[in-house]
Design a protein around this motif. Structure first.
Motif, mmCIF file in Angstrom:
data_model
loop_
_atom_site.group_PDB
_atom_site.id
_atom_site.type_symbol
_atom_site.label_atom_id
_atom_site.label_comp_id
_atom_site.label_asym_id
_atom_site.label_seq_id
_atom_site.Cartn_x
_atom_site.Cartn_y
_atom_site.Cartn_z
ATOM 1 N N ALA A 1 -3.943 -9.722 12.260
ATOM 2 C CA ALA A 1 -3.822 -8.296 12.580
ATOM 3 C C ALA A 1 -5.186 -7.660 12.806
ATOM 4 C CB ALA A 1 -3.090 -7.578 11.447
ATOM 5 N N SER A 2 -6.248 -8.496 12.891
ATOM 6 C CA SER A 2 -7.591 -7.917 12.908
ATOM 7 C C SER A 2 -7.886 -7.150 14.195
ATOM 8 C CB SER A 2 -8.646 -8.977 12.643
ATOM 9 O OG SER A 2 -8.563 -9.961 13.624
ATOM 10 N N ALA A 3 -7.123 -7.428 15.252
ATOM 11 C CA ALA A 3 -7.331 -6.680 16.488
ATOM 12 C C ALA A 3 -6.655 -5.303 16.392
ATOM 13 C CB ALA A 3 -6.752 -7.447 17.663
ATOM 14 N N SER A 4 -5.854 -5.143 15.348
ATOM 15 C CA SER A 4 -5.090 -3.910 15.216
ATOM 16 C C SER A 4 -5.945 -2.832 14.562
ATOM 17 C CB SER A 4 -3.862 -4.219 14.353
ATOM 18 O OG SER A 4 -3.438 -3.096 13.677
ATOM 19 N N VAL A 5 -5.780 -1.589 15.025
ATOM 20 C CA VAL A 5 -6.539 -0.505 14.413
ATOM 21 C C VAL A 5 -5.730 0.166 13.302
ATOM 22 C CG1 VAL A 5 -8.074 0.042 16.336
ATOM 23 C CG2 VAL A 5 -5.786 1.034 16.287
ATOM 24 N N LYS A 6 -4.522 -0.345 13.099
ATOM 25 C CA LYS A 6 -3.666 0.238 12.070
ATOM 26 C C LYS A 6 -4.196 -0.134 10.691
ATOM 27 C CE LYS A 6 0.732 -0.227 14.448
ATOM 28 N NZ LYS A 6 1.737 -1.252 14.454
ATOM 29 N N PRO A 7 -4.020 0.750 9.713
ATOM 30 C CA PRO A 7 -4.417 0.361 8.350
ATOM 31 C C PRO A 7 -3.469 -0.720 7.825
ATOM 32 C CG PRO A 7 -3.257 2.459 8.335
ATOM 33 C CD PRO A 7 -3.420 2.076 9.775
ATOM 34 N N SER A 8 -3.944 -1.475 6.865
ATOM 35 C CA SER A 8 -3.150 -2.583 6.334
ATOM 36 C C SER A 8 -1.796 -2.131 5.787
ATOM 37 C CB SER A 8 -3.956 -3.256 5.231
ATOM 38 O OG SER A 8 -3.103 -3.805 4.267
ATOM 39 N N HIS A 9 -0.724 -2.802 6.212
ATOM 40 C CA HIS A 9 0.614 -2.465 5.700
ATOM 41 C C HIS A 9 0.738 -2.844 4.232
ATOM 42 C CE1 HIS A 9 1.103 -6.741 6.610
ATOM 43 N NE2 HIS A 9 2.199 -6.741 5.880
ATOM 44 N N VAL A 10 -0.086 -3.797 3.808
ATOM 45 C CA VAL A 10 -0.021 -4.245 2.407
ATOM 46 C C VAL A 10 -0.623 -3.165 1.502
ATOM 47 C CG1 VAL A 10 -0.822 -6.000 0.771
ATOM 48 C CG2 VAL A 10 -0.168 -6.666 3.098
ATOM 49 N N LEU A 11 -1.799 -2.690 1.893
ATOM 50 C CA LEU A 11 -2.484 -1.705 1.046
ATOM 51 C C LEU A 11 -1.757 -0.368 1.051
ATOM 52 C CD1 LEU A 11 -6.215 -2.573 1.871
ATOM 53 C CD2 LEU A 11 -4.814 -3.383 -0.024
ATOM 54 N N THR A 12 -1.211 0.017 2.202
ATOM 55 C CA THR A 12 -0.495 1.304 2.214
ATOM 56 C C THR A 12 0.814 1.188 1.412
ATOM 57 O OG1 THR A 12 0.305 0.743 4.427
ATOM 58 C CG2 THR A 12 -1.497 2.314 4.314
ATOM 59 N N ALA A 13 1.425 -0.017 1.417
ATOM 60 C CA ALA A 13 2.627 -0.207 0.583
ATOM 61 C C ALA A 13 2.285 -0.084 -0.898
ATOM 62 C CB ALA A 13 3.261 -1.570 0.867
ATOM 63 N N MET A 14 1.032 -0.364 -1.249
ATOM 64 C CA MET A 14 0.594 -0.256 -2.653
ATOM 65 C C MET A 14 0.208 1.168 -3.020
ATOM 66 S SD MET A 14 -1.664 -3.746 -2.596
ATOM 67 C CE MET A 14 -2.718 -3.370 -3.955
ATOM 68 N N GLY A 15 0.308 2.077 -2.050
ATOM 69 C CA GLY A 15 0.051 3.485 -2.348
ATOM 70 C C GLY A 15 -1.315 3.965 -1.904
ATOM 71 N N LEU A 16 -2.121 3.117 -1.289
ATOM 72 C CA LEU A 16 -3.410 3.600 -0.784
ATOM 73 C C LEU A 16 -3.161 4.490 0.427
ATOM 74 C CD1 LEU A 16 -4.369 0.975 -2.425
ATOM 75 C CD2 LEU A 16 -6.298 0.965 -0.858
ATOM 76 N N SER A 17 -4.007 5.500 0.594
ATOM 77 C CA SER A 17 -3.895 6.323 1.797
ATOM 78 C C SER A 17 -4.433 5.504 2.969
ATOM 79 C CB SER A 17 -4.730 7.596 1.631
ATOM 80 O OG SER A 17 -6.108 7.241 1.562
ATOM 81 N N GLU A 18 -4.175 5.977 4.173
ATOM 82 C CA GLU A 18 -4.692 5.264 5.358
ATOM 83 C C GLU A 18 -6.208 5.178 5.290
ATOM 84 O OE1 GLU A 18 -3.297 6.393 9.161
ATOM 85 O OE2 GLU A 18 -1.195 6.041 8.636
ATOM 86 N N ARG A 19 -6.825 6.262 4.828
ATOM 87 C CA ARG A 19 -8.287 6.290 4.742
ATOM 88 C C ARG A 19 -8.784 5.242 3.740
ATOM 89 N NH1 ARG A 19 -11.176 9.961 1.934
ATOM 90 N NH2 ARG A 19 -13.378 10.060 2.460
ATOM 91 N N GLU A 20 -8.105 5.187 2.602
ATOM 92 C CA GLU A 20 -8.509 4.217 1.574
ATOM 93 C C GLU A 20 -8.313 2.779 2.069
ATOM 94 O OE1 GLU A 20 -7.603 6.753 -2.507
ATOM 95 O OE2 GLU A 20 -5.952 5.738 -1.488
ATOM 96 N N ALA A 21 -7.213 2.578 2.794
ATOM 97 C CA ALA A 21 -6.957 1.228 3.317
ATOM 98 C C ALA A 21 -8.047 0.820 4.301
ATOM 99 C CB ALA A 21 -5.583 1.184 3.987
ATOM 100 N N LYS A 22 -8.521 1.791 5.065
ATOM 101 C CA LYS A 22 -9.566 1.496 6.062
ATOM 102 C C LYS A 22 -10.960 1.390 5.437
ATOM 103 C CE LYS A 22 -7.387 2.961 10.320
ATOM 104 N NZ LYS A 22 -7.402 3.897 11.430
#
Ligand code: PLP
Length: 381
Positions: A327-348
């Motif tokens: 998924a490294s070409a993706s600019v989306k934040p990690s689905h794993v980290l956001t599922a754990m409750g991190l914000s998009e900013r924190e995931a990035k």
């Protein structure tokens, strides 16, 4: 150029020289098609049989429960489509998967949904572990398949697969676990692990890329995914990649023989890195540290975009990643980290370091110091 410091072993590992040596004759002299009845074909088939025997013995399974594939992605796709579709014949139309699975599983789940399956995604807690109560609530008698990965590829967090398997079986569903990340660190023993289907991939344990395996318990019916010839007992068509299969078996044998020693060494290296960067403020380790692989650190550096950090580290000769390489070409934040409750900013702001058996203490100290320098620079200190 100085050899880069490689801290991305969850993405892939270098091929072990001993594995290459085992594979080489099957790339050159013994080049036969394993299905050809002549001498060169028979020699190739002997090598495939020996590799299958070796893997089966090591994972405490029967020879006819081991199927070779083109890697973890194919194994995961096969398990998901093959398992769910086979159960459709019994009128089962639900698939339950964790929200943090690899994209090889998640994309299969999405496509199963288009085929008419109901797909339920299990949430995880802030440590990145699935709550079994969520599975208990999601599962119903019409559940065809439950899928929960053994260890997550971004955080290294281990999942409660034995308990999840028990819940699946109590409800008449198949249980599939993706062991691609755990296989180098936790022994596969199919008498202890009760999963019906299990996937793993050679390039995560110093074997070749493009070859994996699927364990399918005897008596469990799953539909084929790759149709063609009658290879792999009629369940997976295509000329068998003999050198790769030989390499997988050899690499897994080495991984098993060295497992304890490697785990101890790698854990020490991870701790050494954490010590080296401990002077930095604003560093958080993502994920449950009590239930985790020894090899992975998922770290969030407050206020620092991971893309800038990875770029600077790379320029300075340290290879690491933000998470899944797929998924490294993706600019989306990690689905794993956001599922754990991190914000998009924190995931990035999060990166994954994954250590390996060939890393040295000197490399880790250098990588640690460079991390401190780079983070300070990026924070404008
Ligand atoms: N499953 C997990 C958990 C993985 O980490 C990966 C690869 O990163 C895969 C599946 C896919 O395996 P492969 O690269 O062999 O296709």
């Amino acid at each position: 150029m100085e050899t880069p410091i490689y801290l991305d072993h969850a993405s892939t590992t270098p091929l072990d020289k001993q594995v290459l040596e085992k594979m080489t004759p099957y790339l050159t002299d013994i080049f036969g098609n394993a299905d050809s009845p002549h001498a060169i074909g028979r020699s190739a088939m002997n090598a495939v049989d020996t590799a299958r025997d070796k893997v089966a013995q090591l994972i405490n399974a029967r020879q006819n429960e081991v199927y070779f594939t083109s890697g973890g992605t194919e194994s995961d796709n096969w398990a998901m489509f093959g398992g769910a579709r086979a159960k459709r014949a019994e009128g089962k139309r639900k698939v339950v998967v964790s929200a943090i699975e690899h994209h090889a599983v998640l994309s299969s789940a999405e496509r199963l949904q288009k085929e008419g399956f109901e797909v339920v995604y299990l949430p995880v807690n802030e440590g990145g572990r699935v709550a079994l109560s969520a599975l208990e609530s999601a599962i119903t008698p019409d559940t065809a398949l439950v899928c929960l990965m053994w260890a997550n590829n971004e955080t290294g967090v281990l999942q409660p697969i034995d308990e999840a398997c028990e819940i699946a079986h109590k409800n008449g569903a198949l249980f599939f676990t993706d062991a691609v990340q755990s296989a180098p660190y936790i022994p596969l023993d199919m008498q202890k692990c009760k999963a019906d289907i299990l996937s793993f991939s050679a390039h995560k344990f110093y074997g070749p890329k493009g070859v994996g395996a699927l364990y399918i318990k005897n008596g469990v019916k799953i539909e084929k995914l790759v149709g063609g010839g009658e290879q792999e007992r009629g369940l997976r068509g295509g000329t068998v990649n003999v050198p790769a299969v030989v390499g997988l078996a050899e690499a897994y044998a080495i991984a098993r023989a060295q497992m304890q020693e490697n785990n101890e060494k790698i854990k020490k290296l991870a701790n050494l890195y954490l010590r080296e960067i401990s002077i930095l403020q604003g560093v958080t380790r993502n994920g449950d540290t009590q239930n985790a692989l020894p090899s992975v650190l998922n770290l969030r550096f407050d206020g620092v975009e991971n893309t800038a950090f990875l770029y600077k580290m790379d320029l300075n000769g340290v290879c690491l990643s933000a998470g899944s390489a797929c998924a490294s070409a993706s600019v989306k934040p990690s689905h794993v980290l956001t599922a754990m409750g991190l914000s998009e900013r924190e995931a990035k702001q999060s990166v994954r370091l994954s250590f390996g058996k060939n890393n040295t203490e000197d490399e880790i100290i250098r990588a640690g110091r460079l991390t401190v320098k780079t983070i300070n620079e990026l924070r404008g200190f």
